[in-house]
Design a protein around this motif. Structure first.
Motif, PDB file in Angstrom:
ATOM      1  N   TYR A 168       0.804  -1.221   0.027  1.00  0.00           N
ATOM      2  CA  TYR A 168      -0.016   0.218  -0.061  1.00  0.00           C
ATOM      3  C   TYR A 168       0.848   1.330   0.074  1.00  0.00           C
ATOM      4  O   TYR A 168       1.683   1.552   0.792  1.00  0.00           O
TER       5      TYR A 168
ATOM      6  N   PRO B 101      -4.036   6.182   6.233  1.00  0.00           N
ATOM      7  CA  PRO B 101      -5.323   5.591   6.494  1.00  0.00           C
ATOM      8  C   PRO B 101      -5.979   6.169   7.855  1.00  0.00           C
ATOM      9  O   PRO B 101      -5.155   6.834   8.580  1.00  0.00           O
TER      10      PRO B 101
ATOM     11  N   LEU C 161      -7.616   1.722   8.498  1.00  0.00           N
ATOM     12  CA  LEU C 161      -6.753   0.664   9.041  1.00  0.00           C
ATOM     13  C   LEU C 161      -7.513  -0.383  10.168  1.00  0.00           C
ATOM     14  O   LEU C 161      -8.155   0.018  10.795  1.00  0.00           O
TER      15      LEU C 161
ATOM     16  N   VAL D  79      -4.653  -2.403   6.022  1.00  0.00           N
ATOM     17  CA  VAL D  79      -5.204  -1.104   5.215  1.00  0.00           C
ATOM     18  C   VAL D  79      -6.380  -2.043   4.277  1.00  0.00           C
ATOM     19  O   VAL D  79      -6.374  -2.943   3.528  1.00  0.00           O
TER      20      VAL D  79
END
Length: 536
Positions: free
Chosen positions: A187, A192, A278, A283
């Motif tokens: 990611y 997040p 999260l 994620v």
């Protein structure tokens, strides 16, 4: 706007993030206190004032007699627009985090995210890193300093006299370390937000919490291009106004899908959703351009509400940039839907989760079209929705077996042309708030639809055309009229006229040619199958 408190008994409640209004009020009060040599100013919250006069619609802070705007009209209009402000004058706007603790992210997570961004995007300045990670530079400054001390990141050059202007890049050791991190998660995107914060954001923007419901006139305007019976509108109006679940049933071709589409369009107040969430250290991607239409603020990046962090760093947006402002989503799924798509989608290559359909529809509408034609038995799909409809929460599972709770806050609409008694039981129907049968149009409604379609196609309407179709096909052939028939018949007629190079006219010959090709009339004059009533 009235904020709805969220209580999660299994976990300690996190302190609620301050709104944009509260943050600006505090900053104005602090500035006034400094200007008055430390004397505490008098603060009057929105809704009150020292003179007893009602404040402006945006709310004001009174500091020693000086009225200072908390959220001035220009900024409010830029954030939500005039039409949304009229419907919802006090929208929920996520305030930016001022400390690492307020982000809910660990120092380790931020350092790893910085490494991945530099690895994928190459050398970047501190300002550019902060912008792509969607956090203020002071929140990632400690992470960058730590990485420099560990010789994973180095400064290659400088474009200014502060650390935010330095150009950072990975060292050889940094590249090796980042490759190891990418094996665990690939990611690379905005930072997040935590799952609990996501729940709170959803609850603050849920459809049922809006200050004002849609009126009868507004709902009628939203369906002005459809011809619906008074009976259907009498049930559909309250269903939309209450933002409750809807079950649309009836024969094919009478506009169930069109009704569902227009229901979602009536939800005009935008909302903020995070790019990613999260969950248990993993994620989950939420923002999906296929379903989430960004609100157009007239520029590429949206409005910046000026609020300087420091003289060196300059102005920065006051809203949390980890959120994106979107129109209320409308997610359509049909016969292709599978049970796996209603749970987290795990990508074994990127090691990242994608939110299921019902979570992408949060705050908006989830339309399950062609219900009963999915790749699983209807009762299996229905059982999947019993708990969410009853409790307004859903439960998802990670690939490692971790099960967690997410909000189920969307208008759920089922549409089917099958017999409801063959699909659903009483227990499920009890949980669906509104059941609406979309019936065949009568002669009067059929004529109205025919006129609307003629007007749209530029064909002169002739009352005799409807008379001819009813006598020749709906009467003699035993075909049931459907709401889609005028559109389809006239499209056939228009296409034939274009092919012949003549103007489209509602002559008996042209109507017969269109109807015979559309209704699948056999040489005997009967339908090829008595159950085939429409090809729509």
């Amino acid at each position: 706007m009235s904020f709805i408190p969220v209580v999660f008994p299994t976990k300690p409640k996190k302190p609620k993030k301050k709104s944009v209004r509260e943050l600006r009020a505090e900053k104005a009060a602090e500035a006034a206190k400094t200007a008055t040599g430390g004397a505490a100013p008098t603060y009057y919250p929105p809704g009150t004032s020292a003179t007893g006069q009602p404040p402006s619609p945006t709310g004001r802070v009174v500091v020693d007699g000086d009225r200072r705007p908390v959220l001035d009209p220009d900024v409010l209009a830029a954030v939500v627009g005039p039409r949304e402000r009229d419907l919802h004058p006090d929208p929920w706007i996520p305030a930016r985090p001022e400390t690492v603790e307020e982000t809910g992210l660990t120092h380790e997570f931020l350092t790893e995210l910085v490494l991945k961004h530099l690895y994928v995007r190459g050398a970047k300045s501190g300002h550019e890193l902060a912008k792509t990670i969607c956090l203020l530079f002071p929140l990632i400054e400690t992470a960058i300093t730590d990485l420099r001390q560990r010789r994973l990141v180095e400064v290659t050059k400088s474009s200014g006299n502060n650390q935010a202007a330095y150009i950072y890049n990975l060292t050889n050791e940094g590249r090796i370390r980042t490759r190891e991190l990418l094996e665990g998660s690939r990611y690379v995107g905005p930072a997040p937000i935590q799952l609990d914060e996501f729940k709170e954001a959803v609850m603050n923007q849920r459809l049922q919490s809006l200050d004002r419901r849609l009126t009868r006139a507004e709902i009628a305007e939203g369906f002005s291009d459809l011809v619906l019976s008074d009976e259907a509108m009498a049930t559909l109006g309250p269903a939309i106004a209450s933002a409750r679940s809807i079950f649309l049933h009836g024969y094919p071709g009478n506009g169930k899908t069109s009704i569902a589409e227009r229901v979602s369009r009536l939800m005009t107040i935008p909302m903020y959703i995070p790019y990613a969430v999260l969950v248990e250290g993993e994620v989950m991607l939420l923002y999906d351009p296929r379903y989430h239409e960004r609100v157009d603020f007239g520029d590429e990046e949206g409005p910046d509400i000026p609020e300087s962090v420091s003289p060196l760093l300059g102005p920065a947006p006051l809203t949390d940039q980890r959120y994106v402002c979107v129109e209320r989503p409308s997610v359509f799924v049909g016969g292709e839907l599978t049970m796996d798509e209603l749970d987290l989608q795990y990508d074994p290559y990127t090691k990242v989760y994608t939110a299921p359909f019902q979570l992408k529809a949060v705050g908006g509408a989830l339309i399950i079209d062609d219900f009963g034609r999915q790749r699983m038995p209807p009762d299996e799909l229905l059982n999947r929705w019993i708990v969410p409809l009853e409790k307004q929460v859903d439960f998802l599972s990670s690939h490692s077996g971790v099960r967690f709770e997410v909000p189920f806050e969307c208008l759920l609409i089922f549409a089917t042309n099958l017999d409801p008694s063959d699909l659903v039981d009483e227990a499920f129907l009890r949980r669906i708030n509104y059941k609406i049968e979309v019936k065949d149009p009568d002669r009067e409604a059929y004529e109205k639809i025919f006129k609307l379609v003629c007007s749209g196609l530029g064909v002169r309407y002739e009352p005799a055309a409807v008379e001819h179709i009813f006598n020749t096909y709906y009467g003699e052939k035993g075909i049931s009229p459907r709401g889609c028939h005028p559109r389809d018949i006239l499209n056939h007629l228009k296409a034939a006229a274009v092919y012949e190079g003549v103007s489209a006219e509602l002559s008996p010959g042209a109507l017969d040619q269109a109807c015979r090709s559309y209704f699948l009339i056999m040489e005997s004059g009967k339908m090829s199958d008595p159950d085939i009533r429409s090809l729509a």
